[in-house]
Design an enzyme around this catalytic site. Structure first.
Site, PDB file in Angstrom:
ATOM      1  N   TYR A   1      49.018  77.115  20.883  1.00  0.00           N
ATOM      2  CA  TYR A   1      49.605  76.075  20.028  1.00  0.00           C
ATOM      3  C   TYR A   1      50.990  75.706  20.560  1.00  0.00           C
ATOM      4  O   TYR A   1      51.324  74.520  20.686  1.00  0.00           O
ATOM      5  CB  TYR A   1      49.695  76.592  18.586  1.00  0.00           C
ATOM      6  CG  TYR A   1      50.337  75.622  17.611  1.00  0.00           C
ATOM      7  CD1 TYR A   1      49.627  74.544  17.077  1.00  0.00           C
ATOM      8  CD2 TYR A   1      51.666  75.784  17.211  1.00  0.00           C
ATOM      9  CE1 TYR A   1      50.213  73.658  16.181  1.00  0.00           C
ATOM     10  CE2 TYR A   1      52.261  74.899  16.322  1.00  0.00           C
ATOM     11  CZ  TYR A   1      51.532  73.845  15.807  1.00  0.00           C
ATOM     12  OH  TYR A   1      52.129  72.966  14.922  1.00  0.00           O
TER      13      TYR A   1
ATOM     14  N   LYS B   1      52.473  72.089  22.033  1.00  0.00           N
ATOM     15  CA  LYS B   1      53.627  71.364  21.482  1.00  0.00           C
ATOM     16  C   LYS B   1      54.716  71.165  22.541  1.00  0.00           C
ATOM     17  O   LYS B   1      55.426  70.156  22.511  1.00  0.00           O
ATOM     18  CB  LYS B   1      54.152  72.085  20.234  1.00  0.00           C
ATOM     19  CG  LYS B   1      53.171  72.067  19.068  1.00  0.00           C
ATOM     20  CD  LYS B   1      52.867  70.621  18.623  1.00  0.00           C
ATOM     21  CE  LYS B   1      51.949  70.553  17.413  1.00  0.00           C
ATOM     22  NZ  LYS B   1      51.701  69.171  16.953  1.00  0.00           N
TER      23      LYS B   1
HETATM   24  N1  LIG Z   1      52.916  72.590   8.821  1.00  0.00           N
HETATM   25  C1  LIG Z   1      53.881  72.957   9.653  1.00  0.00           C
HETATM   26  O1  LIG Z   1      54.641  73.908   9.392  1.00  0.00           O
HETATM   27  C2  LIG Z   1      54.088  72.221  10.958  1.00  0.00           C
HETATM   28  C3  LIG Z   1      55.206  72.563  11.717  1.00  0.00           C
HETATM   29  C4  LIG Z   1      55.430  71.900  12.917  1.00  0.00           C
HETATM   30  C5  LIG Z   1      54.564  70.911  13.337  1.00  0.00           C
HETATM   31  N2  LIG Z   1      53.481  70.610  12.592  1.00  0.00           N
HETATM   32  C6  LIG Z   1      52.602  69.553  13.096  1.00  0.00           C
HETATM   33  O2  LIG Z   1      52.562  68.504  12.158  1.00  0.00           O
HETATM   34  C7  LIG Z   1      51.307  67.812  12.255  1.00  0.00           C
HETATM   35  C8  LIG Z   1      50.677  67.752  10.875  1.00  0.00           C
HETATM   36  O3  LIG Z   1      50.513  69.089  10.426  1.00  0.00           O
HETATM   37  P1  LIG Z   1      50.177  69.456   8.899  1.00  0.00           P
HETATM   38  O4  LIG Z   1      50.922  70.683   8.569  1.00  0.00           O
HETATM   39  O5  LIG Z   1      50.289  68.257   8.039  1.00  0.00           O
HETATM   40  O6  LIG Z   1      48.634  69.864   9.089  1.00  0.00           O
HETATM   41  P2  LIG Z   1      47.354  69.651   8.169  1.00  0.00           P
HETATM   42  O7  LIG Z   1      46.328  70.568   8.693  1.00  0.00           O
HETATM   43  O8  LIG Z   1      47.712  69.726   6.728  1.00  0.00           O
HETATM   44  O9  LIG Z   1      46.938  68.135   8.491  1.00  0.00           O
HETATM   45  C9  LIG Z   1      46.469  67.768   9.761  1.00  0.00           C
HETATM   46  C10 LIG Z   1      45.589  66.537   9.620  1.00  0.00           C
HETATM   47  O10 LIG Z   1      45.142  66.184  10.941  1.00  0.00           O
HETATM   48  C11 LIG Z   1      43.767  65.826  10.845  1.00  0.00           C
HETATM   49  N3  LIG Z   1      43.106  66.001  12.159  1.00  0.00           N
HETATM   50  C12 LIG Z   1      42.789  67.158  12.780  1.00  0.00           C
HETATM   51  N4  LIG Z   1      42.144  66.913  13.930  1.00  0.00           N
HETATM   52  C13 LIG Z   1      42.067  65.561  14.063  1.00  0.00           C
HETATM   53  C14 LIG Z   1      41.522  64.687  15.039  1.00  0.00           C
HETATM   54  N5  LIG Z   1      40.881  65.153  16.130  1.00  0.00           N
HETATM   55  N6  LIG Z   1      41.637  63.346  14.854  1.00  0.00           N
HETATM   56  C15 LIG Z   1      42.254  62.864  13.743  1.00  0.00           C
HETATM   57  N7  LIG Z   1      42.772  63.635  12.774  1.00  0.00           N
HETATM   58  C16 LIG Z   1      42.684  64.966  12.931  1.00  0.00           C
HETATM   59  C17 LIG Z   1      43.191  66.757   9.788  1.00  0.00           C
HETATM   60  O11 LIG Z   1      41.972  66.277   9.255  1.00  0.00           O
HETATM   61  C18 LIG Z   1      44.341  66.792   8.775  1.00  0.00           C
HETATM   62  O12 LIG Z   1      44.207  65.768   7.808  1.00  0.00           O
HETATM   63  C19 LIG Z   1      50.501  68.589  13.285  1.00  0.00           C
HETATM   64  O13 LIG Z   1      50.626  67.982  14.553  1.00  0.00           O
HETATM   65  C20 LIG Z   1      51.167  69.950  13.290  1.00  0.00           C
HETATM   66  O14 LIG Z   1      50.948  70.646  14.495  1.00  0.00           O
HETATM   67  C21 LIG Z   1      53.227  71.230  11.411  1.00  0.00           C
END
Ligand SMILES: NC(=O)c1ccc[n+]([C@@H]2O[C@H](COP(=O)([O-])OP(=O)(O)OC[C@H]3O[C@@H](n4cnc5c(N)ncnc54)[C@H](O)[C@@H]3O)[C@@H](O)[C@H]2O)c1
Length: 262
Positions: A157, A161
Site C-alpha cells: 500500500y 502511494k
Molecule cells: N482512510 C484513511 O485513513 C486514508 C488515509 C490516507 C489515504 N487514504 C486514501 O483515500 C482514498 C479514499 O479512501 P477511503 O478511506 O475513503 O476508503 P473507502 O474504502 O471508504 O472508499 C474507497 C472507495 O473506492 C471505491 N473503489 C475501490 N476500487 C475501485 C475501483 N477499481 N474503481 C472505482 N472505485 C473503486 C470503493 O468502492 C469505495 O467506495 C483512497 O485512495 C485511500 O487510499 C485513506
C-alpha cells in the site's frame, strides 16, 4: 484569485463512500456540478441522490479505475451531461494489511493496479481531455501519509502511494505547458470503512489484539489531537479544484492533522 468551484464540472472517483463521498458533497455545497463515480453502482447513485436532495448538483456513475475504457466512458458521459470537465479527483483506492514477508505477487498487483495504475489512467485520460478542450484543468490525486513513509504491514500500500506522489510530480512536469495543475492530497488516519478494514487486518495478522487498537495507536500523537474525519479533506479539495491554486503544481499536501512533518 478566486477559490470558487461554482459551476465547475468535477469527477470524483471512489466517491460512493468515505473520503471521496465527503469531497463530492463538499464540492457540491460549494456550487460544483459533481460526478460521483465508484465501482459500486449502488453507493454511487445513493450518494448522488443524497447530494441532490440537499440541494447540490450531482450525478452518480459507475467506473472501474483500473479499466481504461471505463474511465474514458466516464469522462465522455460527464462531458455529455455537464458540457465540460474542469477537474478530476483520482481518489479511489484500496488498502491491505500483511506482514512484509508474507505479501504475495497477487497482493502486490491488486493494490498497485487500483492505487497506482488507476491514478495513471485517470491522470492520462483527464489530461488528454483537458488538452483537447484547450482551457487547462485540475487533476487532484489522493495519496497518503503512506506516500511519504513506508509502513511495515502496509508495504505494498505504501509503495502504491509513493507511486501516486511520483505520478503527481511527473504529470505536473508533462502537462504544465497545457495549464493543467496536478497535485495530491495526503490524508493521515481518517475514520472510514478503509480504516475498519486496516484495523481488522492488524488483528488478523496478530499485530494488535483488539478492534480499534491500531487506529488508536496511529492516532495517538496527531498534533491536532484527534484522528481525521472525511470532511477534513473538503477545504483543500475546493482550493485545489479552484483557480486559487492556479500557480501550484506537482505538490502532495499533507492534510493529516500534523502526523508526518515533511
Ligand atoms: N482512510 C484513511 O485513513 C486514508 C488515509 C490516507 C489515504 N487514504 C486514501 O483515500 C482514498 C479514499 O479512501 P477511503 O478511506 O475513503 O476508503 P473507502 O474504502 O471508504 O472508499 C474507497 C472507495 O473506492 C471505491 N473503489 C475501490 N476500487 C475501485 C475501483 N477499481 N474503481 C472505482 N472505485 C473503486 C470503493 O468502492 C469505495 O467506495 C483512497 O485512495 C485511500 O487510499 C485513506
Amino acid at each position: 484569485m478566486n477559490n470558487s468551484v461554482k459551476d465547475r464540472s468535477i469527477i470524483i472517483t471512489g466517491a460512493g463512500q468515505g473520503i471521496g463521498q465527503s469531497i463530492a458533497a463538499g464540492l457540491a455545497r460549494a456550487g460544483a456540478h459533481v460526478i460521483v463515480a465508484d465501482i459500486n453502482a449502488d453507493t454511487a447513485s445513493k450518494t448522488a441522490e443524497d447530494i441532490s436532495a440537499a440541494g447540490g448538483k450531482a450525478i452518480g456513475m459507475t467506473v472501474d479505475v483500473t479499466n481504461r475504457q471505463s474511465v474514458t466512458e466516464l469522462i465522455a458521459k460527464t462531458v455529455e451531461k455537464n458540457g465540460k470537465l474542469d477537474a478530476m479527483f483520482n481518489n479511489a483506492g484500496i488498502a491491505h494489511v500483511k506482514k512484509f514477508n508474507d505479501i504475495t505477487e497477487d497482493d502486490w498487483h491488486r493494490v498497485m493496479d487500483v492505487n497506482a495504475m488507476g491514478v495513471l489512467i485517470g491522470t492520462q485520460e483527464a489530461a488528454k481531455h483537458f488538452i483537447a478542450q484547450g482551457k487547462g484543468g485540475k487533476i487532484i490525486n489522493t495519496a497518503s501519509i503512506a506516500g511519504k513513509q513506508g509502513y511495515e504491514p502496509l508495504a505494498h500500500y505504501s509503495a502504491s502511494k509513493f507511486a501516486v506522489v511520483a505520478l503527481t510530480q511527473a504529470a505536473a512536469r508533462a502537462f504544465g505547458k497545457h495549464k493543467i495543475n496536478v497535485n495530491a492530497i495526503c490524508p493521515g488516519v481518517v475514520a472510514t470503512d478503509m480504516w475498519k478494514l486496516i484495523d481488522k487486518g492488524f488483528v488478523d495478522e496478530g499485530l494488535t489484539e483488539r478492534d480499534n487498537e491500531a487506529f488508536d495507536g496511529f492516532s495517538a500523537d496527531i498534533l491536532m489531537g484527534r484522528p481525521s474525519r472525511p470532511d477534513d479533506m473538503v477545504g483543500v479539495s475546493i482550493f485545489l479544484a479552484s483557480s486559487g491554486s492556479d500557480y501550484m503544481t506537482g505538490q502532495s499536501l499533507m492534510v493529516d492533522g500534523g502526523m508526518v512533518l515533511v
